[in-house]
Design a protein around this motif. Structure first.
Motif, PDB file in Angstrom:
ATOM      1  N   PRO A   1       0.839  -1.205   0.000  1.00 45.18           N
ATOM      2  CA  PRO A   1       0.000   0.000   0.000  1.00 45.18           C
ATOM      3  C   PRO A   1       0.870   1.250   0.000  1.00 45.18           C
ATOM      4  O   PRO A   1       1.963   1.264   0.576  1.00 45.18           O
ATOM      5  CB  PRO A   1      -0.791  -0.118   1.308  1.00 45.18           C
ATOM      6  N   ARG A   2       0.362   2.307  -0.636  1.00 49.54           N
ATOM      7  CA  ARG A   2       1.081   3.589  -0.655  1.00 49.54           C
ATOM      8  C   ARG A   2       0.257   4.626   0.095  1.00 49.54           C
ATOM      9  O   ARG A   2      -0.937   4.777  -0.136  1.00 49.54           O
ATOM     10  CB  ARG A   2       1.352   4.059  -2.084  1.00 49.54           C
ATOM     11  N   PHE A   3       0.935   5.322   0.991  1.00 51.45           N
ATOM     12  CA  PHE A   3       0.299   6.350   1.800  1.00 51.45           C
ATOM     13  C   PHE A   3       0.758   7.727   1.329  1.00 51.45           C
ATOM     14  O   PHE A   3       1.944   7.918   1.050  1.00 51.45           O
ATOM     15  CB  PHE A   3       0.697   6.204   3.270  1.00 51.45           C
ATOM     16  N   LEU A   4      -0.172   8.673   1.298  1.00 54.08           N
ATOM     17  CA  LEU A   4       0.188  10.075   1.114  1.00 54.08           C
ATOM     18  C   LEU A   4      -0.173  10.791   2.410  1.00 54.08           C
ATOM     19  O   LEU A   4      -1.350  10.929   2.755  1.00 54.08           O
ATOM     20  CB  LEU A   4      -0.566  10.705  -0.053  1.00 54.08           C
TER      21      LEU A   4
ATOM     22  N   ASP B   1       4.613   1.882   1.576  1.00 56.11           N
ATOM     23  CA  ASP B   1       5.443   2.998   1.125  1.00 56.11           C
ATOM     24  C   ASP B   1       4.780   4.306   1.550  1.00 56.11           C
ATOM     25  O   ASP B   1       3.580   4.504   1.318  1.00 56.11           O
ATOM     26  CB  ASP B   1       5.576   2.930  -0.399  1.00 56.11           C
ATOM     27  N   VAL B   2       5.542   5.204   2.173  1.00 56.28           N
ATOM     28  CA  VAL B   2       4.992   6.448   2.695  1.00 56.28           C
ATOM     29  C   VAL B   2       5.573   7.636   1.935  1.00 56.28           C
ATOM     30  O   VAL B   2       6.792   7.835   1.914  1.00 56.28           O
ATOM     31  CB  VAL B   2       5.301   6.614   4.199  1.00 56.28           C
TER      32      VAL B   2
ATOM     33  N   PHE C   1      -2.222   6.108  -4.912  1.00 58.41           N
ATOM     34  CA  PHE C   1      -2.183   6.017  -3.453  1.00 58.41           C
ATOM     35  C   PHE C   1      -3.364   5.197  -2.943  1.00 58.41           C
ATOM     36  O   PHE C   1      -4.458   5.240  -3.512  1.00 58.41           O
ATOM     37  CB  PHE C   1      -2.200   7.409  -2.819  1.00 58.41           C
ATOM     38  N   ASP C   2      -3.113   4.466  -1.873  1.00 64.80           N
ATOM     39  CA  ASP C   2      -4.150   3.621  -1.283  1.00 64.80           C
ATOM     40  C   ASP C   2      -4.783   4.241  -0.047  1.00 64.80           C
ATOM     41  O   ASP C   2      -5.908   3.889   0.326  1.00 64.80           O
ATOM     42  CB  ASP C   2      -3.547   2.257  -0.897  1.00 64.80           C
TER      43      ASP C   2
ATOM     44  N   LEU D   1      -8.669  17.625   0.370  1.00 66.98           N
ATOM     45  CA  LEU D   1      -9.531  16.454   0.243  1.00 66.98           C
ATOM     46  C   LEU D   1     -10.519  16.625  -0.904  1.00 66.98           C
ATOM     47  O   LEU D   1     -10.759  15.686  -1.676  1.00 66.98           O
ATOM     48  CB  LEU D   1     -10.273  16.228   1.570  1.00 66.98           C
ATOM     49  N   LYS D   2     -11.092  17.817  -1.016  1.00 65.15           N
ATOM     50  CA  LYS D   2     -12.020  18.074  -2.126  1.00 65.15           C
ATOM     51  C   LYS D   2     -11.320  17.902  -3.470  1.00 65.15           C
ATOM     52  O   LYS D   2     -11.883  17.340  -4.418  1.00 65.15           O
ATOM     53  CB  LYS D   2     -12.605  19.479  -2.002  1.00 65.15           C
ATOM     54  N   HIS D   3     -10.098  18.400  -3.560  1.00 63.21           N
ATOM     55  CA  HIS D   3      -9.329  18.248  -4.793  1.00 63.21           C
ATOM     56  C   HIS D   3      -9.041  16.773  -5.072  1.00 63.21           C
ATOM     57  O   HIS D   3      -9.194  16.302  -6.212  1.00 63.21           O
ATOM     58  CB  HIS D   3      -8.013  19.023  -4.676  1.00 63.21           C
ATOM     59  N   ALA D   4      -8.641  16.047  -4.026  1.00 62.48           N
ATOM     60  CA  ALA D   4      -8.264  14.643  -4.205  1.00 62.48           C
ATOM     61  C   ALA D   4      -9.442  13.787  -4.628  1.00 62.48           C
ATOM     62  O   ALA D   4      -9.264  12.793  -5.341  1.00 62.48           O
ATOM     63  CB  ALA D   4      -7.658  14.105  -2.911  1.00 62.48           C
ATOM     64  N   ARG D   5     -10.626  14.155  -4.204  1.00 64.43           N
ATOM     65  CA  ARG D   5     -11.800  13.327  -4.483  1.00 64.43           C
ATOM     66  C   ARG D   5     -12.152  13.261  -5.975  1.00 64.43           C
ATOM     67  O   ARG D   5     -12.829  12.335  -6.406  1.00 64.43           O
ATOM     68  CB  ARG D   5     -13.012  13.829  -3.685  1.00 64.43           C
ATOM     69  N   HIS D   6     -11.688  14.201  -6.763  1.00 61.32           N
ATOM     70  CA  HIS D   6     -11.990  14.158  -8.201  1.00 61.32           C
ATOM     71  C   HIS D   6     -11.369  12.926  -8.852  1.00 61.32           C
ATOM     72  O   HIS D   6     -12.010  12.237  -9.649  1.00 61.32           O
ATOM     73  CB  HIS D   6     -11.475  15.435  -8.881  1.00 61.32           C
TER      74      HIS D   6
END
Length: 267
Positions: free
Chosen positions: A7-10, A31-32, A51-52, A69-74
Motif C-alpha cells: 500500500p502507498r500512503f500520502l 510505502d509512505v 495512493f491507497d 480532500l475536495k481536490h483529491a476526491r476528483h
C-alpha cells in the motif's frame, strides 16, 4: 522506488516532527510519501501517483486539509482518508463525513492510528464506525468547546461538562449512539474522563452540587474534584452522604477516601 505490491500512503503535514512520525508509524504497512502542504500534495496527485490511503492535516501553511480532500476526491473518490487536527469541530466532522473521510484528534495514540489503518486496509474485521454527528450533537460540541476554553477547569466547570455528557448518554435517540466517543474525538478529550464528569453530574442535582461546594473540610478547604469522582462511584445516595460527612469531618485525602469506599462497600 517503493514496492508496488505494498500500500502507498500520502501523508500531508507541514510539521517536520509529524512528518517523521508518519514515516516511522506507517512504514511497516507500506510505502509512505510525505508532502508538506497543499501545493506539494496536489503535485503528487496530479503527477499520477497511485495512493491507497490519505492522511491530511486540517491546518496547513498554504491551505486546509479539507480543501486538499475536495481536490483529491476528483481522481480518488473512494480512497480511505483520515483528517487529523488538534481542533476538530462539529462542522469539520460533518464535512469530512460528506467527503468520505474520518477524523482523528491530535495528539493521537499510535494504537488508534494503527487500528484505523488496519481496518481500511482490510487487515482486521473491525466494523467501520463512521457516524454522522446529528445537528444537536454538533451544538453540544460547541457548548463544550466554550466551557473547555477555560483552563484549568474548576469544579463547577467540570460539573457543567458532566451535565452535557450525561445528557448525551441519556438520549441516544437525539444525539446518536457513540455520541460521547465522537465528542471525545472532536474535542481531543479523554473519553473516560468525560464519563467520570458525567457520573458526578448524575449523582448531584445542580442545587445539591452548589450546596456541596459551600461545604468545607476541617482544614477549611473544599472537597476536590478527585474526591467527588470517588464519591460518585457509590450508588447509594444515603451511603454517599455518610461518606461525604466523613470526608469533611476527618479531612480525608483522596487515597484514604478510596480506601474507605472499598472497606465499606456500597451496602
Amino acid at each position: 522506488m517503493g514496492d508496488l505490491s505494498l500500500p502507498r500512503f500520502l501523508a500531508v503535514d507541514d510539521d517536520p516532527g509529524a512528518q517523521r512520525t508518519y514515516r516511522r508509524l506507517l512504514r511497516k504497512y507500506g510505502d509512505v510519501v510525505v508532502a508538506d502542504g497543499v501545493a506539494a500534495a496536489k503535485k503528487e496527485l496530479n503527477d499520477g501517483g497511485a495512493f491507497d490511503v490519505f492522511l491530511f492535516d486540517l491546518r496547513l501553511g498554504d491551505g486546509s486539509g479539507l480543501e486538499l480532500l475536495k481536490h483529491a476526491r476528483h481522481a480518488h473518490p473512494s480512497t480511505p482518508t483520515l483528517l487529523l487536527t488538534g481542533h476538530v469541530e462539529g462542522w469539520v466532522v460533518n464535512e469530512a463525513f460528506d467527503l468520505g473521510a474520518e477524523t482523528l484528534a491530535k495528539p493521537f495514540e499510535a494504537a488508534r492510528l494503527f487500528q484505523w489503518v488496519e481496518r481500511v486496509l482490510g487487515l482486521t474485521s473491525a466494523p467501520v464506525a463512521q457516524v454522522r454527528p446529528p445537528a444537536a450533537l454538533s451544538t453540544r460540541i460547541e457548548m463544550l468547546r466554550e466551557l473547555l476554553r477555560v483552563a484549568p477547569l474548576d469544579n463547577l466547570g467540570r460539573y457543567r461538562v458532566g451535565t452535557i455528557i450525561a445528557e448525551l448518554k441519556a438520549q441516544p435517540e437525539v444525539y446518536g449512539n457513540g455520541a460521547v466517543q465522537l465528542v471525545a474525538t472532536a474535542l481531543g478529550q479523554d473519553e473516560a474522563s468525560l464519563y467520570r464528569h458525567a457520573r458526578v453530574a448524575e449523582r448531584w442535582s445542580p442545587a445539591e452540587f452548589e450546596a456541596l461546594m459551600e461545604r468545607r473540610m476541617r482544614d477549611g478547604s473544599a472537597a476536590t474534584w478527585s474526591h467527588l469522582v470517588v464519591l460518585a462511584t457509590v450508588e447509594s445516595k444515603a451511603r454517599r452522604q455518610q461518606l461525604l460527612e466523613r470526608l469533611l469531618g476527618e479531612n480525608l485525602s483522596v487515597r484514604r477516601l478510596e480506601e474507605v469506599v472499598r472497606e465499606l462497600g456500597d451496602g
